[in-house]
Design a protein around this motif. Structure first.
Motif, PDB file in Angstrom:
ATOM      1  N   GLU A 163       0.797  -1.561   0.399  1.00  0.00           N
ATOM      2  CA  GLU A 163      -0.355   0.005  -0.264  1.00  0.00           C
ATOM      3  C   GLU A 163       0.417   1.289   0.393  1.00  0.00           C
ATOM      4  OE1 GLU A 163      -2.442   0.268   3.674  1.00  0.00           O
ATOM      5  OE2 GLU A 163      -1.214  -1.644   4.746  1.00  0.00           O
ATOM      6  N   GLY A 164       0.473   2.337  -1.140  1.00  0.00           N
ATOM      7  CA  GLY A 164       1.275   3.138  -0.489  1.00  0.00           C
ATOM      8  C   GLY A 164       0.411   4.094  -0.362  1.00  0.00           C
ATOM      9  N   HIS A 165       1.665   5.543   0.281  1.00  0.00           N
ATOM     10  CA  HIS A 165       0.723   6.367   0.545  1.00  0.00           C
ATOM     11  C   HIS A 165       0.955   7.779   0.403  1.00  0.00           C
ATOM     12  CE1 HIS A 165      -2.523   3.429   2.545  1.00  0.00           C
ATOM     13  NE2 HIS A 165      -1.343   2.787   2.861  1.00  0.00           N
ATOM     14  N   THR A 166       0.778   8.737  -0.169  1.00  0.00           N
ATOM     15  CA  THR A 166       1.576   9.643  -0.289  1.00  0.00           C
ATOM     16  C   THR A 166       0.983  10.596  -0.284  1.00  0.00           C
ATOM     17  OG1 THR A 166       0.686   9.645  -2.487  1.00  0.00           O
ATOM     18  CG2 THR A 166       2.486   8.707  -2.615  1.00  0.00           C
ATOM     19  N   ALA A 167       1.273  11.789   0.506  1.00  0.00           N
ATOM     20  CA  ALA A 167       0.960  13.194   0.713  1.00  0.00           C
ATOM     21  C   ALA A 167       1.695  14.385   0.166  1.00  0.00           C
ATOM     22  CB  ALA A 167       1.260  13.422   2.460  1.00  0.00           C
ATOM     23  N   HIS A 168       0.519  15.110  -0.542  1.00  0.00           N
ATOM     24  CA  HIS A 168       1.511  15.930  -1.198  1.00  0.00           C
ATOM     25  C   HIS A 168       0.589  17.565  -1.324  1.00  0.00           C
ATOM     26  CE1 HIS A 168       2.818  13.052  -4.276  1.00  0.00           C
ATOM     27  NE2 HIS A 168       1.473  12.636  -3.272  1.00  0.00           N
ATOM     28  N   ALA A 169       1.941  18.522  -1.819  1.00  0.00           N
ATOM     29  CA  ALA A 169       1.440  20.546  -1.209  1.00  0.00           C
ATOM     30  C   ALA A 169       0.141  20.363  -2.272  1.00  0.00           C
ATOM     31  CB  ALA A 169       2.234  20.562  -1.242  1.00  0.00           C
ATOM     32  N   THR A 170      -0.533  20.165  -3.497  1.00  0.00           N
ATOM     33  CA  THR A 170      -1.821  20.279  -4.032  1.00  0.00           C
ATOM     34  C   THR A 170      -1.978  19.467  -4.704  1.00  0.00           C
ATOM     35  OG1 THR A 170      -0.172  20.288  -6.111  1.00  0.00           O
ATOM     36  CG2 THR A 170       0.090  22.349  -5.057  1.00  0.00           C
ATOM     37  N   ALA A 171      -3.670  19.811  -4.637  1.00  0.00           N
ATOM     38  CA  ALA A 171      -4.933  18.231  -5.948  1.00  0.00           C
ATOM     39  C   ALA A 171      -4.303  17.846  -7.038  1.00  0.00           C
ATOM     40  CB  ALA A 171      -6.143  19.035  -5.334  1.00  0.00           C
TER      41      ALA A 171
END
Length: 492
Positions: free
Chosen positions: A173-181
RNA sequence: CGGGACGUAGCGCAGCCCGGUAGCGCACACGUCUGGGGGGCGUGGGGUCGCAAGUUCAAAUCUUGUCGUCCCGACCA
């Protein structure tokens, strides 16, 4: 006789079970709904895992590991996600057993060892991971955060099937967080492409990339992208999903970051996963009534060599030739097994390795030695031919690539032959009943209609294909206006 | 959770109705002939019949309970 396999025509489900068990991929276990993955099956999974792992790393992700247990309060934080999985959670309530005073030699749960807060055995890890991310993310400089974990998860399914649906299964399971949609959506689509690439080029499994309808969406996601594959019985199988989670989890777990202007905002998230279910897809897409057919690029054994001899003298001569070939093949990165075990006759071995789906078999006997040839048999077509021993390694290398391609083309052709389009409800039902496969039809876009269609036809919307052509039409069921066709199928 | 099956040797099963020495096939071990599509012959080892209670002189078999697994359905990667 040896191991009998139920034919596909006779009983497709039983055929599948026979292949998994008699092909030594997995076995039933003492635990309801859980299976034992046997060494051969696990070797297959390891090969798949290694390829995927490299793909993840090549796209900038790192592996980490998070706990198996999720405190209930964390689990319930993202409401939709919690609600979606609530019905199938295993829950730990106690931490100790003790001798049962009323039942000698037996143990009982110690009522005094009740946990203050129950622990949910993860059905997916968004909750535990996002509660952790809160501490990892403060600034846009911490983003994007690109993490994958290889793990087991538990979903307490009412009805299980080997590999396709087990109470416990292995996945990533990959879980990523980003600054923009925009960036998060790009990540979601990128990983969908990775999955499609893997399915098509490694598993020889053609897939359709698309987006799920609201009904089929992952609990807690804004959008769920998927790859859909077609099995030989005409049923579809979801082979992988990639979710755009919006800011839902960031809000639930209060994960904010400062942008360049020092403004606070919630981060944007994705998650994506494929599981050991892919092995089920592999089995059902390619195999035949003689056993498994594994694509060369991920087969645990790519080449098996069977000696045919009378007496030690012949065996010695064969050994000499074979060991040189084995050495050369290994140097070329080809996995090869020389089965010179003396407890099975050649014919038995032939059948056994066909059952196990080994792509290429080489047989060599005294007759071949004289003519300086070997017999090469390919599993997918069962063709056999004599090939000169000189340069056999290159021949095998090319043959493996040809088999890989040929398997993909065959599966692709099957899918093409089972891709239908209709504007008529009766024909829609008839196609599903008689041909199976994907049926492209107009849908008015409402959940109610989708439910109704499912109820009447047992078919669900597998996906709205990416880059789907827009065309006005009328809903297959209600006749209400529609802007595009979607793909329906009966599914696993 | 509803419906249906089944628990007897490592695996697959028969025996149970009609209670009385636990059997067959495969696998396994040894020997031998074999070996180019799941070998033949011979010898041999392996079981508290899922568990528990009851009926009986006697239970794999009858009764009750219990545990578990599989299959079909609703739920789902």
């Amino acid at each position: 006789m040896g191991k009998e396999i139920t034919s596909r025509e006779q009983d497709y489900s039983q055929w599948y079970n026979d292949l998994v068990i008699k092909g030594s991929l997995a076995d039933y276990s003492a635990v309801r709904g859980c299976m034992v993955i046997k060494p051969y099956g696990f070797a297959l999974w390891e090969n798949m895992r290694d390829v995927l792992d490299k793909m993840f790393k090549d796209t900038g992700h790192q592996n980490a590991y998070f706990p198996l247990f999720v405190p209930k309060s964390l689990f319930e934080a993202e409401e939709k996600n919690a609600e979606g999985f609530a019905k199938e959670c295993a829950v730990v309530t106690h931490y100790r057993l003790k001798a049962d005073p009323n039942n000698k030699g037996k143990l009982m749960v110690d009522p005094e060892a009740k946990l203050e807060e129950e622990l949910v055995v993860r059905p997916t890890s968004e909750a535990i991971i996002w509660s952790t991310y809160k501490g990892w993310i403060q600034s846009y400089r911490d983003l994007p955060l690109l993490i994958n974990q290889w793990a087991n998860v538990v979903r307490w399914e009412m009805r299980t099937r080997l590999f396709l649906r087990t109470a416990e299964f292995l996945w990533q399971e990959g879980h990523t967080a980003h600054a923009t949609a925009i960036e998060a959506i790009a990540e979601t689509k990128q990983m969908l492409d990775v999955y499609a690439d893997f399915a098509e080029n490694w598993m020889a499994l053609p897939v359709i990339k698309g987006v799920k309808s609201a009904n089929e969406r992952f609990a807690g996601a804004e959008d769920t992208y998927c790859i859909e594959a077609l099995m030989q019985d005409g049923k579809a199988l979801q082979a992988g999903t990639s979710h755009f989670l919006g800011q839902n989890f960031a809000k639930a777990f209060d994960v904010k970051f400062s942008d360049k202007e020092n403004k606070l905002d919630y981060v944007w998230a994705t998650s994506w996963g494929v599981s050991t279910r892919l092995i089920g897809a592999l089995v059902m897409a390619h195999s035949d009534d003689d056993g498994l057919i594994l694509p060369p690029r991920i087969a645990p054994i790519q080449v098996v060599i069977v000696p045919i001899y009378k007496g030690d003298e012949q065996k010695g001569l064969i050994d000499e030739k074979v060991l040189a070939i084995v050495k050369n093949l290994k140097a070329m990165g080809i996995s090869v097994k020389y089965d010179d075990s003396d407890n099975a006759r050649p014919g038995w071995k032939f059948a056994e390795y066909e059952l196990k789906g080994v792509p290429v078999r080489m047989a060599i006997g005294a007759r071949d030695l004289q003519n300086n040839v070997v017999e090469i048999a390919r599993r997918d077509t069962k063709e056999k031919q004599s090939v000169a021993m000189e340069g056999i390694e290159d021949y095998i290398k090319n043959l493996l690539e040809e088999i890989q391609l040929s398997m993909y083309n065959k599966a692709k052709q099957f899918r093409t032959d089972h891709m239908f389009s209709t504007d008529n409800w009766d024909e829609f039902l008839q196609l599903l009943d008689t041909k199976g496969g994907f049926v492209s039809a107009h849908w008015d876009g409402t959940a109610e209609t989708e439910d109704k269609i499912k109820e009447l036809s047992k078919a669900t919307i597998r996906c709205i294909p990416l880059n789907n052509p827009q065309e006005p039409g009328k809903c297959i069921l209600t006749g209400n206006p529609s802007t595009q066709r979607v793909l329906f199928a009966r599914a696993y």
